[in-house]
Motif scaffolding. Structure first.
Motif, PDB file in Angstrom:
ATOM      1  N   GLU A  44      -9.449  49.952  19.962  1.00 18.37           N
ATOM      2  CA  GLU A  44      -9.675  49.904  21.401  1.00 18.37           C
ATOM      3  C   GLU A  44     -11.060  49.314  21.636  1.00 18.37           C
ATOM      4  O   GLU A  44     -12.017  49.676  20.976  1.00 18.37           O
ATOM      5  CB  GLU A  44      -9.583  51.308  22.000  1.00 18.37           C
ATOM      6  CG  GLU A  44      -8.168  51.867  22.060  1.00 18.37           C
ATOM      7  CD  GLU A  44      -7.241  51.083  22.999  1.00 18.37           C
ATOM      8  OE1 GLU A  44      -7.707  50.647  24.072  1.00 18.37           O
ATOM      9  OE2 GLU A  44      -6.060  50.884  22.636  1.00 18.37           O
ATOM     10  N   SER A  99      -3.112  34.314  12.008  1.00 14.42           N
ATOM     11  CA  SER A  99      -1.906  34.392  12.833  1.00 14.42           C
ATOM     12  C   SER A  99      -0.634  34.236  12.032  1.00 14.42           C
ATOM     13  O   SER A  99       0.418  33.919  12.591  1.00 14.42           O
ATOM     14  CB  SER A  99      -1.961  33.323  13.923  1.00 14.42           C
ATOM     15  OG  SER A  99      -3.119  33.456  14.677  1.00 14.42           O
ATOM     16  N   GLU A 154      -6.810  35.037  22.493  1.00 13.80           N
ATOM     17  CA  GLU A 154      -7.520  34.006  23.236  1.00 13.80           C
ATOM     18  C   GLU A 154      -8.918  33.767  22.644  1.00 13.80           C
ATOM     19  O   GLU A 154      -9.738  34.684  22.621  1.00 13.80           O
ATOM     20  CB  GLU A 154      -7.655  34.388  24.713  1.00 13.80           C
ATOM     21  CG  GLU A 154      -6.352  34.525  25.457  1.00 13.80           C
ATOM     22  CD  GLU A 154      -5.688  35.896  25.322  1.00 13.80           C
ATOM     23  OE1 GLU A 154      -6.056  36.663  24.399  1.00 13.80           O
ATOM     24  OE2 GLU A 154      -4.804  36.184  26.130  1.00 13.80           O
ATOM     25  N   THR A 214      -3.689  44.687  31.623  1.00 12.93           N
ATOM     26  CA  THR A 214      -4.073  45.863  30.839  1.00 12.93           C
ATOM     27  C   THR A 214      -3.302  45.997  29.523  1.00 12.93           C
ATOM     28  O   THR A 214      -3.798  46.579  28.576  1.00 12.93           O
ATOM     29  CB  THR A 214      -3.857  47.156  31.657  1.00 12.93           C
ATOM     30  OG1 THR A 214      -2.475  47.207  32.062  1.00 12.93           O
ATOM     31  CG2 THR A 214      -4.738  47.176  32.882  1.00 12.93           C
ATOM     32  N   LYS A 216       0.571  46.414  22.850  1.00 14.67           N
ATOM     33  CA  LYS A 216       0.271  47.264  24.007  1.00 14.67           C
ATOM     34  C   LYS A 216       1.439  47.345  24.980  1.00 14.67           C
ATOM     35  O   LYS A 216       1.740  48.403  25.521  1.00 14.67           O
ATOM     36  CB  LYS A 216      -0.965  46.719  24.734  1.00 14.67           C
ATOM     37  CG  LYS A 216      -2.248  47.025  23.999  1.00 14.67           C
ATOM     38  CD  LYS A 216      -3.237  47.704  24.917  1.00 14.67           C
ATOM     39  CE  LYS A 216      -4.363  48.318  24.109  1.00 14.67           C
ATOM     40  NZ  LYS A 216      -5.395  48.892  24.967  1.00 14.67           N
ATOM     41  N   SER A 269      -0.633  30.506  24.775  1.00 10.34           N
ATOM     42  CA  SER A 269      -1.552  31.516  25.294  1.00 10.34           C
ATOM     43  C   SER A 269      -2.385  32.149  24.206  1.00 10.34           C
ATOM     44  O   SER A 269      -3.399  32.770  24.482  1.00 10.34           O
ATOM     45  CB  SER A 269      -0.780  32.611  26.010  1.00 10.34           C
ATOM     46  OG  SER A 269      -0.560  32.204  27.315  1.00 10.34           O
ATOM     47  N   PRO A 274      -9.054  44.356  27.082  1.00 14.42           N
ATOM     48  CA  PRO A 274      -7.957  45.326  27.160  1.00 14.42           C
ATOM     49  C   PRO A 274      -7.029  45.316  25.941  1.00 14.42           C
ATOM     50  O   PRO A 274      -6.554  46.359  25.532  1.00 14.42           O
ATOM     51  CB  PRO A 274      -7.183  44.905  28.411  1.00 14.42           C
ATOM     52  CG  PRO A 274      -8.016  43.912  29.126  1.00 14.42           C
ATOM     53  CD  PRO A 274      -9.013  43.372  28.163  1.00 14.42           C
ATOM     54  N   ALA A 275      -6.774  44.137  25.368  1.00 13.63           N
ATOM     55  CA  ALA A 275      -5.820  44.095  24.263  1.00 13.63           C
ATOM     56  C   ALA A 275      -6.292  43.135  23.180  1.00 13.63           C
ATOM     57  O   ALA A 275      -6.322  41.927  23.378  1.00 13.63           O
ATOM     58  CB  ALA A 275      -4.444  43.669  24.779  1.00 13.63           C
ATOM     59  N   LEU A 276      -6.671  43.685  22.052  1.00  9.47           N
ATOM     60  CA  LEU A 276      -7.096  42.851  20.917  1.00  9.47           C
ATOM     61  C   LEU A 276      -5.921  42.556  20.016  1.00  9.47           C
ATOM     62  O   LEU A 276      -5.050  43.399  19.816  1.00  9.47           O
ATOM     63  CB  LEU A 276      -8.127  43.601  20.077  1.00  9.47           C
ATOM     64  CG  LEU A 276      -9.493  43.941  20.677  1.00  9.47           C
ATOM     65  CD1 LEU A 276     -10.348  44.621  19.611  1.00  9.47           C
ATOM     66  CD2 LEU A 276     -10.179  42.689  21.161  1.00  9.47           C
ATOM     67  N   PHE A 277      -5.879  41.387  19.451  1.00  7.97           N
ATOM     68  CA  PHE A 277      -4.945  41.098  18.358  1.00  7.97           C
ATOM     69  C   PHE A 277      -5.422  39.853  17.620  1.00  7.97           C
ATOM     70  O   PHE A 277      -6.137  39.031  18.201  1.00  7.97           O
ATOM     71  CB  PHE A 277      -3.500  40.927  18.860  1.00  7.97           C
ATOM     72  CG  PHE A 277      -3.306  39.849  19.897  1.00  7.97           C
ATOM     73  CD1 PHE A 277      -2.919  38.570  19.531  1.00  7.97           C
ATOM     74  CD2 PHE A 277      -3.494  40.122  21.250  1.00  7.97           C
ATOM     75  CE1 PHE A 277      -2.725  37.588  20.495  1.00  7.97           C
ATOM     76  CE2 PHE A 277      -3.299  39.137  22.218  1.00  7.97           C
ATOM     77  CZ  PHE A 277      -2.915  37.866  21.830  1.00  7.97           C
ATOM     78  N   PRO A 296      -0.728  33.193  17.826  1.00  4.35           N
ATOM     79  CA  PRO A 296       0.595  33.577  17.304  1.00  4.35           C
ATOM     80  C   PRO A 296       1.764  32.903  18.036  1.00  4.35           C
ATOM     81  O   PRO A 296       2.871  32.859  17.521  1.00  4.35           O
ATOM     82  CB  PRO A 296       0.628  35.104  17.512  1.00  4.35           C
ATOM     83  CG  PRO A 296      -0.805  35.512  17.546  1.00  4.35           C
ATOM     84  CD  PRO A 296      -1.525  34.371  18.206  1.00  4.35           C
ATOM     85  N   SER A 347       4.033  33.438  27.009  1.00  3.84           N
ATOM     86  CA  SER A 347       3.313  33.741  28.239  1.00  3.84           C
ATOM     87  C   SER A 347       4.020  33.212  29.463  1.00  3.84           C
ATOM     88  O   SER A 347       3.741  33.630  30.567  1.00  3.84           O
ATOM     89  CB  SER A 347       1.924  33.143  28.185  1.00  3.84           C
ATOM     90  OG  SER A 347       1.095  34.036  27.531  1.00  3.84           O
TER      91      SER A 347
END
Lengths: 524, 524
Positions: free
Chosen positions: B56, B474, B68, A196, A202, B432, B61-64, B435, A432
């Motif tokens: 959001e 990145s 991935e 999450t 986050k 992962s 759940p988590a954008l950047f 960045p 990770s």
């Protein structure tokens, strides 16, 4: 070129590169026992890489050595390698944020003993975990004590203080739910880290929220005293022989025995010193004085303050150093580098502070956090340049240092170590897993390293042995001796006086020798 | 130290470090248009970092930026930055495995046109996706053609060949299920990459399985011809101007028009050359000759073969080079470095090959894969030493090179570029997300870089623009000019003759200028 000549040039090229590493000189002069111990550790590592980290697991889709800590912790604890590392003398713990060093369950138990501690929430505690707000804690004076109530009842009026013990006992969702709510709000769980909140931005939101919760418990003098004791006791049990704890002096007072907010910074430091002395006295009485050499404080302010406010904190730091010269070890700025002010923003007051401490004859080195980021060439990454130019004694994290060949050369030549916190970096999503961590880059560039646990209460890496473990299993070139060199460096690059360092190093040597002999008795 | 003096020393330290970067000299001599284009691109990047990568999202759940790839692809495609990068002239594609370069859906469509192609499975196709084995394909001679049948029926006898088209039409689970089964067996999906196979070891199992499936389609001459054409056509569309494709010569023959397994390596190369000529002729007729300069083949064998077998492949490579001097560009060994033989295992035959090609006056440089690993100091990581000592012209991946300051210095000084494949590295779980990728380390150490897509059909990065995008978003220090320098380097470090390089560079310059002017018309 014939194969023999090829092999010779290959060996020589590898040796040339390895010559930069800090463990290379040490490896050239190993005792027979050290050689044997290293070999035994490597055998155990190789065996467990197969028997533990390469098997199919019912619940974990992909196992590998150095994998996500929160997923792997139970498996790590079962390994022989981990059990051995628990006993290793680890030198100094140079990077730990005081308010995240004691197991949250232990902190909670301490808090439950104090009737002054109250809890409240914005509204009734929800049955559904996703809808819960974190609890808020505060010690109140007797005159303001609240009355027992069910915090999960729809009758609960948000914001009403309830005595903690009673709130727990009366919680209609059960004490287990109450405990999970409290403890979960001070820890990062695997779902948060790996699902999450799986980005640096986050996970920092969750991370910072834990401090808001725990501060309500820790900044109460009777708890604080027990907290300092518990922090040092558990560190010593983990083979840590000396501590430089970062204490956040953001709040100007903490709550005293009487429930009033009146305990000033001088008292914080004084109590820290008193508890340290007490624990050292206890160890002496038990004939265990080799186990602990003392504890100091790195004064930290938060990097969201204004320049003007920083000046107040710098003066405060100077006053504390004058009063407690042996306890105040240095100055640092903490917080999320990615979103808060870069060091260059504070350059002017910081430069003036250097001048002023020089005039006053005070030794308060900067020990800056810098480069705890995935940024590349942004202001966060550039904190590394400022940390070094401002004369930092060590660098907290320095994760991004791997990108900077020139800065790594400076660190190597001037002896500026990185306080590397592997598990922290992983849980805060800079890497990770441990095999992706830049630590091997620092080692191969000859940058001195002190391994640290950062915020163990939040991350669950409650003993430094976990970090040692993750480092050891994620490399083929690094081994037990590499860890020994980092442990020595954690003493070498502490803020102790030279004579103290020599003394502590000698103690470390004695314990290291005994540890090595113990390994030699193992059958891998 | 006053602030001004501090600022001056800071600027100078940053400049000193940046002087190693290959884009620094270029940046010092930008045209006004290039300056403007760089600024526009940086503005778009900064805006989209907020409007696209910091919001959001319902499902993610988590954008950047640089997250991935398989999760982010659709969002990437919506960005203005990506749309711009699609048009950038990208120089040479120096690292792509031929048998994973054409969109699997396109390959499947090509295959469906050929009645000779049959499919089989070990048993009936299961309704439950988890229980499905991958399909096997093969072109058969007319005399052995199978009969139409329902591969999902319980009556299907495992191992029975069914004509592909009929198998699809008759599949009682529906053509959609059939297509998903076929396509999914040749691609890695997000669940595999980020959940069920989330380790280097596990994802390689899936990765390698895709080649077993696709080979049954590609190694059939009529399909192979179309495949070469489609590979080059789609590359050109993506701004790729020249190709050095790695072809795996593991199988000594492919199946011919007659369904017999009799098309030898010389014919593979000949067809590759013919299709290349054809496409160049077509472009010329359309006045588009600036778009493509040609394609060559890097001969690859697989690193699980014996030394003896390697000798056969080396001789085969020599024979092909003698026959097709302008097509055979070099020699490489491929496969999972982590589990197969290291380069040092093959050192003797490889050293003899160097002697022999020298005697024969043949220029067949090694262009070795090396360091595609998270290993630290193990035999995989050490492949980098061997690649360099064996005189490799470039290094495929070199992911682990970030750990080797001395080797990076050698690469910088001798001009040995890394063929960096960002999305491949991420999906194969070396990093992962972008960045965390070591590319900034290579840039800051002045190692020449050629960005490549590796196995786009398996990873879904079907155009190199995806990799360019992930790199660009990145970093803060790298920008459009950095990408331009890597594009130039992909020409500079190709196996073309010097005069050809000059010619291709001039063409690139022309296209680059037009591209820059087009950016200058954008409103960020």
């Amino acid at each position: 070129m014939a194969f023999d000549a090829y092999w010779a040039s290959r060996t020589s090229l590898i040796e040339e590169e390895r010559s930069l590493r800090r463990d290379t000189a040490y490896i050239a002069n190993l005792t027979e026992s050290e050689k044997k111990a290293e070999e035994i550790i490597r055998k155990i590592r190789a065996t467990e890489a197969k028997t533990i980290w390469s098997v199919e697991h019912e619940e974990i889709p992909a196992l590998f050595p150095g994998m996500e800590f929160l997923t792997a912790r139970k498996l790590i604890e079962e390994t022989q390698l981990f059990k051995v590392l628990r006993k290793m003398p680890k030198g100094g713990l140079l990077h730990a944020h005081f308010d995240a060093t004691v197991d949250t369950e232990v902190l909670f138990c301490i808090a439950l003993k104090h009737p002054a501690i109250h809890v409240r929430a914005p509204g009734p505690l929800a049955a559904d975990t996703a809808s819960r707000s974190p609890p808020e804690f505060r010690a109140l004076p007797v005159s303001q004590f609240g009355i027992a109530a069910d915090i999960a009842s729809s009758d609960y009026v948000g914001g009403t203080w309830i005595p903690l013990r009673e709130a727990r006992d009366r919680c209609s969702l059960g004490t287990e739910v109450f405990d999970d709510w409290v403890i979960g709000s001070m820890r990062i769980n695997p779902t948060e880290a790996y699902k999450t909140h799986n980005s640096v931005t986050k996970i920092w939101q969750k991370f910072l929220s834990t401090f808001v919760v725990s501060k309500g418990l820790i900044l109460f003098k009777p708890v604080y005293e027990e907290y300092v004791y518990e922090f040092l006791r558990s560190s010593i049990e983990d083979g840590i022989m000396y501590v430089e704890a970062r204490i956040n002096f953001r709040f100007k007072t903490m709550i005293g025995d009487d429930g009033e907010d009146n305990v000033d910074h001088a008292q914080w430091v004084e109590i820290f010193g008193q508890v340290t002395d007490r624990i050292m006295q206890e160890l002496k009485e038990q004939g265990r004085e080799d186990e602990f050499y003392g504890a100091r404080i790195i004064y930290t302010a938060v990097r969201f303050i204004s320049k003007k406010e920083l000046e107040w904190y710098l003066e405060d730091c100077i006053a504390l150093k004058q009063k407690f010269p042996h306890i105040i070890a240095g100055f640092d700025l903490v917080g999320d580098e990615n979103v808060q002010h870069p060091l260059i923003y504070y350059a002017e007051p910081l430069l003036r502070f250097k001048e002023r401490t020089k005039e006053l004859g005070l030794d308060i080195p900067f020990i800056f956090h810098a480069g705890e980021t995935l940024g590349d060439g942004d202001h966060v990454d550039q904190n590394l340049f400022d940390a070094i130019l401002l004369g930092t004694k060590r660098i907290g994290h320095g994760f991004s240092m791997a990108k900077h060949p020139l800065l790594m050369k400076i660190c190597r030549e001037r002896g500026i170590p990185l306080e590397v916190c592997p598990i922290s970096n992983e849980i805060l999503r800079l890497t990770s897993s441990m095999p992706m961590h830049p630590l091997p880059i620092f080692f191969n560039n000859g940058v001195p390293i002190a391994l640290s646990s950062d915020d163990p209460a939040v991350f669950g890496n409650l003993i430094l042995s976990y970090d040692y473990y993750q480092v050891l299993v994620s490399s083929e070139v690094s081994g037990l001796i590499t860890l020994a060199v980092t442990a020595r460096d954690s003493i070498q690059f502490s803020t102790l006086e030279d004579s103290e360092k020599q003394e502590l190093l000698q103690i470390w040597e004695r314990r290291w020798k005994a540890f090595v002999e113990e390994i030699c008795t193992l059958t891998p």
